[in-house]
Design a protein around this motif. Sequence first.
Motif, short mmCIF file in Angstrom:
data_model
loop_
_atom_site.label_atom_id
_atom_site.label_comp_id
_atom_site.label_asym_id
_atom_site.label_seq_id
_atom_site.Cartn_x
_atom_site.Cartn_y
_atom_site.Cartn_z
N ALA A 86 63.69 49.81 53.66
CA ALA A 86 62.69 48.75 53.48
C ALA A 86 62.19 48.25 54.84
N TYR A 87 63.10 48.11 55.80
CA TYR A 87 62.71 47.64 57.13
C TYR A 87 61.81 48.65 57.84
N ILE A 88 62.11 49.94 57.71
CA ILE A 88 61.26 50.97 58.32
C ILE A 88 59.88 50.95 57.69
N VAL A 89 59.83 50.78 56.35
CA VAL A 89 58.54 50.70 55.66
C VAL A 89 57.75 49.50 56.16
N VAL A 90 58.44 48.36 56.38
CA VAL A 90 57.77 47.18 56.93
C VAL A 90 57.14 47.52 58.28
N GLY A 91 57.88 48.25 59.12
CA GLY A 91 57.33 48.64 60.42
C GLY A 91 56.12 49.54 60.29
N GLN B 258 66.20 46.93 71.45
CA GLN B 258 67.11 47.52 72.42
C GLN B 258 68.41 46.73 72.53
N THR B 259 68.30 45.41 72.45
CA THR B 259 69.52 44.58 72.47
C THR B 259 70.38 44.88 71.24
N GLY B 260 69.74 45.04 70.08
CA GLY B 260 70.48 45.38 68.87
C GLY B 260 71.18 46.71 68.97
N VAL B 261 70.50 47.70 69.55
CA VAL B 261 71.13 49.01 69.75
C VAL B 261 72.32 48.90 70.69
N ALA B 262 72.17 48.11 71.75
CA ALA B 262 73.28 47.93 72.70
C ALA B 262 74.48 47.27 72.01
N VAL B 263 74.23 46.25 71.19
CA VAL B 263 75.33 45.59 70.47
C VAL B 263 75.98 46.56 69.50
N LEU B 264 75.17 47.37 68.80
CA LEU B 264 75.72 48.33 67.84
C LEU B 264 76.62 49.34 68.53
N LEU B 265 76.13 49.94 69.62
CA LEU B 265 76.94 50.94 70.34
C LEU B 265 78.16 50.31 70.99
N PHE B 266 78.04 49.05 71.40
CA PHE B 266 79.20 48.32 71.91
C PHE B 266 80.27 48.22 70.83
N ALA C 45 84.30 40.98 64.79
CA ALA C 45 83.93 40.10 63.69
C ALA C 45 82.81 39.15 64.10
N ARG C 46 82.89 38.64 65.31
CA ARG C 46 81.87 37.70 65.78
C ARG C 46 80.52 38.38 66.00
N LEU C 47 80.52 39.65 66.37
CA LEU C 47 79.27 40.32 66.72
C LEU C 47 78.58 40.98 65.53
N SER C 48 79.25 41.15 64.42
CA SER C 48 78.68 41.93 63.32
C SER C 48 77.39 41.33 62.78
N SER C 49 77.36 40.01 62.61
CA SER C 49 76.14 39.38 62.09
C SER C 49 75.00 39.45 63.09
N ILE C 50 75.31 39.28 64.37
CA ILE C 50 74.29 39.40 65.41
C ILE C 50 73.74 40.82 65.43
N ARG C 51 74.61 41.80 65.28
CA ARG C 51 74.18 43.20 65.22
C ARG C 51 73.18 43.43 64.09
N ASP C 52 73.51 42.95 62.89
CA ASP C 52 72.64 43.17 61.74
C ASP C 52 71.27 42.53 61.94
N PHE C 53 71.24 41.33 62.53
CA PHE C 53 69.96 40.66 62.75
C PHE C 53 69.11 41.42 63.76
N LEU C 54 69.69 41.82 64.88
CA LEU C 54 68.92 42.49 65.92
C LEU C 54 68.49 43.89 65.49
N LEU C 55 69.30 44.58 64.68
CA LEU C 55 68.93 45.92 64.24
C LEU C 55 67.73 45.89 63.30
N LEU C 56 67.48 44.75 62.66
CA LEU C 56 66.28 44.61 61.86
C LEU C 56 65.05 44.95 62.70
N PHE C 57 65.02 44.48 63.95
CA PHE C 57 63.88 44.73 64.82
C PHE C 57 63.84 46.19 65.27
N PHE C 58 65.01 46.84 65.36
CA PHE C 58 65.02 48.26 65.70
C PHE C 58 64.31 49.07 64.62
#
Length: 605
Positions: A88-93, A115-123, A316-329
């Motif tokens: 759904a997010y890709i379709v939005v893009g 890019q920040t979301g990708v960095a958090v994910l790979l971290f 645990a602390r970063l998982s929600s931040i990851r999901d939010f930033l990956l939306l923009f990816f």
Amino acid sequence: MGLKITGVMPVRGLRVACVRDLLHPSRNDCRIEPPLYAAASGSALSAYRTMTPETAHAAPFAEIALLLCIAAGAGLIAVRLHQPVLIAYIVVGIVAGPAVLGLVEAHDQINLLAQTGVAVLLFLVGLRLDLHHLRHIGPVALATGLGQLAFTIFFGFLIIFGMGRDVMEALYVAVALTFSSTIIIVKLLSDKRELDSLHGRIAVGFLIVQDIAVVLAMMVMSTLRGAGESAIAELGLSILGRVSVAALLMYVLMRYVLPAVVRAMARSQELLLVFAIAWGTGLAALGEWAGFSKEAGAFLAGFSLASTAYRDAIGARLSSIRDFLLLFFFIDLGSKLDFSTLGDELLPAAILSAFVLIGNPLIVMAIMGYMGYRRRTGFLAGLTVAQISEFSIVFVAMGISLGHIGVQALGLTTLVGVVTITLSTYMIMYSQKLYARLGPWLGLFERKRPHRELAAEQQAGGSAVPDVVVFGMGRYGERFAVKLAEAGFNVLGVEHDPERADALHASGIRVSFGDAQDPDYLESLPLDGVPWIVSSLPDLESNRALLHALRLRRHQGDIAVVARDEAQGTALKQIGVPTVLYPFRDAVDFAVEHLGTLIRAQKTP
């Protein structure tokens, strides 16, 4: 002599042309060029020059707010229809991008968040891959990753060359077909809670091999622009030198610096979160500067903390931040897909999509079966390479900028990317059902005795599931855990104070550092199959939050909570605690009984 890649990026109607030196990454040159349509109209350039600071800042903010609203609505529809949210997010893009509505203009801001979301994910991926797992999955990940790369490049080249394409275009597209999307796969496995499974760890391993291959392929292809053997040798020496320096630096940091730094940061949960993001993005930026990639730097940042006692709390602390930033990816990915160059590429794209969707999983299954893994593990891991990556499109675009290939190759790669990313997402989401149907036909991909997987199961059996997990390792919780351990039970303690957790661990008590009220942290604990959970947390609200998090986890074992008095015990029963322990009342009962025994003994003649 430098090896350079030239790229052009649209920024608010302008073109920013950049030249990057791969041998000397600090030598970058960027310039602003006039818009492509400047001859027809100068309004965009005039608007850019006359834009007030207030308007310049408000427009991207309003655009991002609009995209968030659209993404939330599209995500809700996807959830209601039981479809993957990332599709759904890709379709939005795609819809918001230049291909349809053209709503996306804040490319720089969205790309920065992506890019920040990708960095958090790979971290976070590196954070989960500790040295113990790396030693176990390293050989199969390397063999599978290299084997799949060789298979796809060789047969992909033959297929594309057989379609009448020239040698260079066939080579570029064949190499592009080998790259799978680490970001999408890790997100899907994380959502399915399969990232720590055997096939999940192996998949992450060979995806990292692919990511390294992306960087090397871009460097090697850039040398084909007419550079001689000396440039290739210089490139090889440069890569070897940078890898050696990076390995030495990581060893020194992991051995002598990071343990003390993380221990100091962990005194505050908020500070630990800020440090984790700073360390991940900082090393990502350093990795890009050093000529590797942001993804490689972020992964190494997470891996450097994987052996610390604080990795579960950080994750645990970063998982929600990851999901939010990956939306923009995913929005950024969709908005950058170019459908204007598709032309007559539908049939070639269908053939290559079938090759990626079927051929890539088959070679992974064959290699893993030969190395001693069950067909189910090979099948589930193989599905993760049944698509091409966003880096495939970037790689082909680089070939166009270097003058190696024509623009039609980009249309072909884009269409294959859209098809394979969409279909493979559903394949991974419904992998268990797919295996139930196809499993009986896959006996060819399993040895009579899958020795490696059997050895892994025996090794995993050595770390038994805890009999009791004790939340809150204060004086009562510590005593409770110690006495249970002395009685022969397998006990795991959970403590949010890093200094106390370190002290308990040093005394031989098995302790995990983290916040018991965080549902994401509970996901990292081995709670499946645990018969008893005991909470000695001091207040009612903490126990209420823990009980709610356990219900979200769908924990099936028994739960006991310590109450300080009768009133708190009544309140705990009202919120659904099945078993309440009264340590003070029990202590008084025991003391009275013991003292009564002594008094009666004295009265006896």
